[in-house]
Write a protein that holds these residues in place. Structure first.
Motif, PDB file in Angstrom:
ATOM      1  N   TRP A 101       0.894  -1.285  -0.155  1.00  0.00           N
ATOM      2  CA  TRP A 101      -0.107   0.188   0.081  1.00  0.00           C
ATOM      3  C   TRP A 101       0.894   1.233  -0.030  1.00  0.00           C
ATOM      4  O   TRP A 101       0.728   2.184  -0.759  1.00  0.00           O
ATOM      5  N   ASP A 102       1.899   1.289   0.731  1.00  0.00           N
ATOM      6  CA  ASP A 102       2.651   2.457   0.832  1.00  0.00           C
ATOM      7  C   ASP A 102       3.746   2.799  -0.418  1.00  0.00           C
ATOM      8  O   ASP A 102       3.688   3.720  -0.884  1.00  0.00           O
ATOM      9  N   GLU A 103       3.949   1.645  -0.771  1.00  0.00           N
ATOM     10  CA  GLU A 103       4.632   1.780  -2.025  1.00  0.00           C
ATOM     11  C   GLU A 103       3.765   2.330  -3.362  1.00  0.00           C
ATOM     12  O   GLU A 103       4.505   2.898  -4.011  1.00  0.00           O
ATOM     13  N   ALA A 104       2.459   1.923  -3.322  1.00  0.00           N
ATOM     14  CA  ALA A 104       1.707   2.120  -4.222  1.00  0.00           C
ATOM     15  C   ALA A 104       1.330   3.603  -4.170  1.00  0.00           C
ATOM     16  O   ALA A 104       1.340   4.292  -5.113  1.00  0.00           O
ATOM     17  N   VAL A 105       1.066   3.953  -2.761  1.00  0.00           N
ATOM     18  CA  VAL A 105       0.679   5.484  -2.615  1.00  0.00           C
ATOM     19  C   VAL A 105       1.758   6.422  -3.094  1.00  0.00           C
ATOM     20  O   VAL A 105       1.573   7.623  -3.806  1.00  0.00           O
ATOM     21  N   ALA A 106       2.868   5.827  -2.669  1.00  0.00           N
ATOM     22  CA  ALA A 106       4.187   6.714  -3.085  1.00  0.00           C
ATOM     23  C   ALA A 106       4.374   6.927  -4.879  1.00  0.00           C
ATOM     24  O   ALA A 106       4.679   8.048  -5.323  1.00  0.00           O
ATOM     25  N   TYR A 107       4.250   5.859  -5.538  1.00  0.00           N
ATOM     26  CA  TYR A 107       4.035   5.807  -6.833  1.00  0.00           C
ATOM     27  C   TYR A 107       2.730   6.688  -7.175  1.00  0.00           C
ATOM     28  O   TYR A 107       2.973   7.629  -8.339  1.00  0.00           O
ATOM     29  N   TRP A 108       1.555   6.504  -6.794  1.00  0.00           N
ATOM     30  CA  TRP A 108       0.488   7.291  -7.419  1.00  0.00           C
ATOM     31  C   TRP A 108       0.655   9.012  -7.084  1.00  0.00           C
ATOM     32  O   TRP A 108      -0.014   9.504  -7.803  1.00  0.00           O
ATOM     33  N   ARG A 109       1.381   9.194  -6.075  1.00  0.00           N
ATOM     34  CA  ARG A 109       1.800  10.593  -5.818  1.00  0.00           C
ATOM     35  C   ARG A 109       2.760  11.122  -6.914  1.00  0.00           C
ATOM     36  O   ARG A 109       2.642  12.315  -7.173  1.00  0.00           O
ATOM     37  N   THR A 110       3.175  10.382  -7.706  1.00  0.00           N
ATOM     38  CA  THR A 110       4.062  11.140  -8.799  1.00  0.00           C
ATOM     39  C   THR A 110       3.300  11.171 -10.128  1.00  0.00           C
ATOM     40  O   THR A 110       3.733  11.664 -11.203  1.00  0.00           O
ATOM     41  N   LEU A 111       1.901  10.812 -10.005  1.00  0.00           N
ATOM     42  CA  LEU A 111       1.019  10.625 -11.468  1.00  0.00           C
ATOM     43  C   LEU A 111       0.462  12.006 -11.688  1.00  0.00           C
ATOM     44  O   LEU A 111       0.369  12.101 -12.803  1.00  0.00           O
ATOM     45  N   PRO A 112       0.207  12.967 -10.856  1.00  0.00           N
ATOM     46  CA  PRO A 112      -0.579  14.261 -11.185  1.00  0.00           C
ATOM     47  C   PRO A 112       0.348  14.898 -12.329  1.00  0.00           C
ATOM     48  O   PRO A 112       1.604  14.899 -12.280  1.00  0.00           O
ATOM     49  N   SER A 113      -0.282  15.609 -13.273  1.00  0.00           N
ATOM     50  CA  SER A 113       0.496  16.466 -14.343  1.00  0.00           C
ATOM     51  C   SER A 113       1.426  17.317 -13.657  1.00  0.00           C
ATOM     52  O   SER A 113       1.045  18.019 -12.852  1.00  0.00           O
TER      53      SER A 113
END
Lengths: 198, 464
Positions: B255-267
């Motif tokens: 979960w933590d790894e996923a959230v860290a990745y998801w935070r890099t996604l915004p334009s």
């Protein structure tokens, strides 16, 4: 599907209606079939037949003057639902080309995947085609896929149309995307080894 | 130059790019329902293929299923056959299926998110144009045809030309009584039913940032109604809070790894879009549609606009639509008699929608003579409604809750609007005959539906 598309010369059926959505092309109640065949009978069902199943004489598909493998339609053809049944119905009815000034994305892909060629023309050319066909239902139109041209044989006027080279190759040679994707399975597996997959 | 949210996800999933042609795009999640899949499975059998990555496809029947007596077999043999075919195909090819009555059954675009089968950064497809719903999570999600369903089943990939990018920013504060549905219907009316064709849309701005996940889903769901390939919202804390702990969400370290990745996604701040559109929240009031495509809409206080089509075909289309609907130019829709009200569908069939409906009807009575279908989007939504005791509020006001499914959105099951009758519907399409042959649909948000259900007329919900 064993089709190929190269050069098609035919009379045309004019449908000068804009925003023809896929619910009109094939209403949802006909989507319950589990095969691809027979959808042509219900193409434009509720415009072609009344509630009692009688032909609506004023609709162009019921007008004996018009026939052919080219459908000419108003702007934004195929909007709405992604149902491929719409493309199957168009193909099954006997159309191989749909001409419009604008197509909805999903439906355009569905046509291409079913060997129906969507030809995008300018508003002016579309309007000329309608005029020609209404004036003379016997008038012929030539669609040349290799040359990417569409010609109004009555006036000699011609226009180029766009198609991506890959899809053009597929249509001319009767190939589908699945064969391509299957041939790339090694790449897909390599991708899976490096990609971030949850 | 920076990258957009869309570009980051698309580029991360490009297996190959065919020269001058489409991208071979890897698909993380494939949803399957009974209507657009049987011919794809037939194709696999004909070619002697198995499903390449069965764990990435999830099936749920939704379009054909009756919204009552789901414990009994489907009465219509043709519908039953289509649903049975999906069951059999899932069994034959080893796919997960949440069949009728399963606690996870429901409309595919409702169950994906609520079970966290939809995640940020995913590529998601389904043989259904409202797949755009899942974009609310910061996923690239779009509808496909049946040939493409077959491609995904066979190879977990799809060939797609890369669409252009558009950002629609809505800033300001929404006026009282205006919902995400009204925002979407407003945008579609401004853009027209084809105005975003060829584009993938990112929704941004204060209004979107302040929306709940359910509201973002409503907004993204309707992207296709302006022709867009899909719509999406950058993942943020609201997204993560919604997903955490749900059935299929990553857990623990992942979960933590996923959230860290998801935070890099915004334009990225310097990302460039092919088109940028801005709207002001203050301009939006509760909406209704008056015509036969979702772009033909007005604010509730506005009159039906005059026919100002640019050419004969446009003018003819406009006249035809008004004639079909029985509406006149220059008149507002307030006071028009309503025969049916439908609350549900992948657009407005989630818990918040029913909670809002219940708040508005609490302590009042359903208008006599109006048929009202309240159809939860899933079994889980139904359970939430019961758990919150909302079913009692609804019953006291004279409303009955049905069982989950696509219901009256598209007339493939028993819930059909009778010919010539008018339905105020929270669904997504008002095409001719969409809710049954000859049916007339006025698209609106939940408050408008509640107001119509209580008064029997199209009524500005702010006057309740």
């Amino acid at each position: 599907m064993d089709d190929k598309i190269t050069i098609i010369t035919s009379t045309a059926v004019p449908l000068p209606v804009e925003n023809v959505d896929t619910d009109q092309i094939i209403p949802a109640r006909f989507l319950k079939a589990t095969s691809r065949e027979g959808f042509g009978d219900n193409l434009f069902r509720d415009w072609r037949f009344d509630k009692e199943g009688r032909k609506i004489e004023s609709f162009v598909l019921n007008d004996p003057r018009y026939s052919g493998s080219i459908l000419i339609a108003g702007k934004n053809f195929g909007s709405g639902s992604s149902r491929e049944h719409a493309a199957w119905a168009i193909h099954d009815y006997g159309f191989r080309v749909v001409v419009s000034s604008f197509f909805a994305d999903i439906h355009k892909n569905n046509e291409l995947n079913n060997f129906v060629l969507p030809v995008v023309v300018s508003e002016e050319f579309l309007s000329e085609l309608f005029d020609t066909v209404f004036a003379n239902p016997e008038a012929k139109i030539c669609v040349d896929l290799p040359a990417q041209t569409i010609t109004n044989l009555s006036t000699g006027h011609s226009e180029m149309f766009d198609i991506n080279p890959y899809k053009k190759h597929c249509l001319i040679n009767g190939l589908d995307d699945i064969s391509y994707l299957l041939s790339r399975k090694d790449d897909t597996e390599a991708y899976e080894r490096t990609a971030r997959l949850w | 130059m920076g990258k957009t949210l869309f570009d980051k996800i698309w580029d991360a999933h490009a297996v190959n790019v065919i020269d001058g042609g489409p991208t071979q795009l890897y698909i993380d999640r494939h949803y399957c329902h009974e209507v657009t899949s049987p011919q794809a499975f037939d194709g696999l059998r004909r070619r002697g293929l198995r499903v390449f990555r069965p764990e990435r496809t999830v099936c749920s029947p939704d379009h054909n299923i009756p919204t009552h007596d789901q414990d009994k077999p489907i009465a219509d043999p043709v519908s039953r056959n289509q649903v049975d075919t999906l069951n059999n195909n899932a069994a034959e090819f080893g796919l997960d299926i949440f069949g009728i009555g399963h606690p996870r059954n429901g409309i595919i675009h409702v169950i994906g998110p609520e079970n966290a089968l939809t995640l940020p950064g995913y590529t998601i497809v389904c043989g259904d144009s409202h797949t755009s719903t899942h974009g609310a999570f910061g996923a690239v999600a779009f509808g496909i045809g049946t040939s493409e369903v077959e491609m995904v089943l066979a190879s977990q990939c799809i060939l797609q030309p890369k669409p252009k990018s558009m950002r629609i920013t809505i800033n300001g504060t929404l006026r009282q009584g205006v919902t995400a549905k009204d925002v979407a219907l407003y945008i579609i009316a401004k853009m027209t039913t084809s105005g975003a064709t060829g584009y993938f849309v990112e929704y941004a701005g204060d209004v979107v940032r302040d929306m709940s996940m359910e509201e973002r889903m409503t907004l993204c769901n309707l992207s296709i109604e302006m022709g867009a390939r899909g719509g999406m919202v950058a993942p943020d804390e609201t997204t993560f809070a919604y997903l955490k702990g749900r059935d299929f969400a990553p857990s623990g370290d992942s979960w933590d790894e996923a959230v860290a990745y998801w935070r890099t996604l915004p334009s990225d701040e310097d990302a460039r879009f092919d088109a940028e559109i801005h709207f002001d929240a203050a301009d939006i009031e509760p909406r209704v549609t008056f015509g036969t495509n979702p772009g033909m809409g007005i604010g509730i206080s506005e009159p039906v606009p005059p026919n100002c089509g640019e050419n004969e075909a446009e003018r003819a289309g406009y006249s035809r639509a008004l004639k079909y609907m029985g509406f006149e130019e220059g008149r507002t829709l307030e006071g028009v008699r309503v025969d049916y009200v439908f609350v549900g569908s992948c657009t407005n069939g989630r818990f918040e929608d029913f909670r809002l409906f219940a708040e508005l009807v609490k302590g009042r009575r359903k208008a006599p003579g109006v048929i009202v279908w309240l159809v939860p989007g899933s079994r889980k939504v139904m359970a939430q409604i019961r758990q919150a005791g909302i079913d009692k509020t609804l019953a006291e006001a004279g409303f009955e809750l049905r069982e989950p499914g696509c219901s009256a959105c598209l007339a493939m099951n028993d819930d059909k609007v009778a010919p010539g009758k008018l339905c105020v519907s929270t669904s997504n399409r008002n095409f001719e005959g969409r809710q049954g042959p000859g049916s007339r649909t006025v698209l609106a948000g939940v408050p408008m539906a509640a107001a119509a259900a209580l008064t029997g007329y199209i009524t500005d919900p702010r006057k309740l």
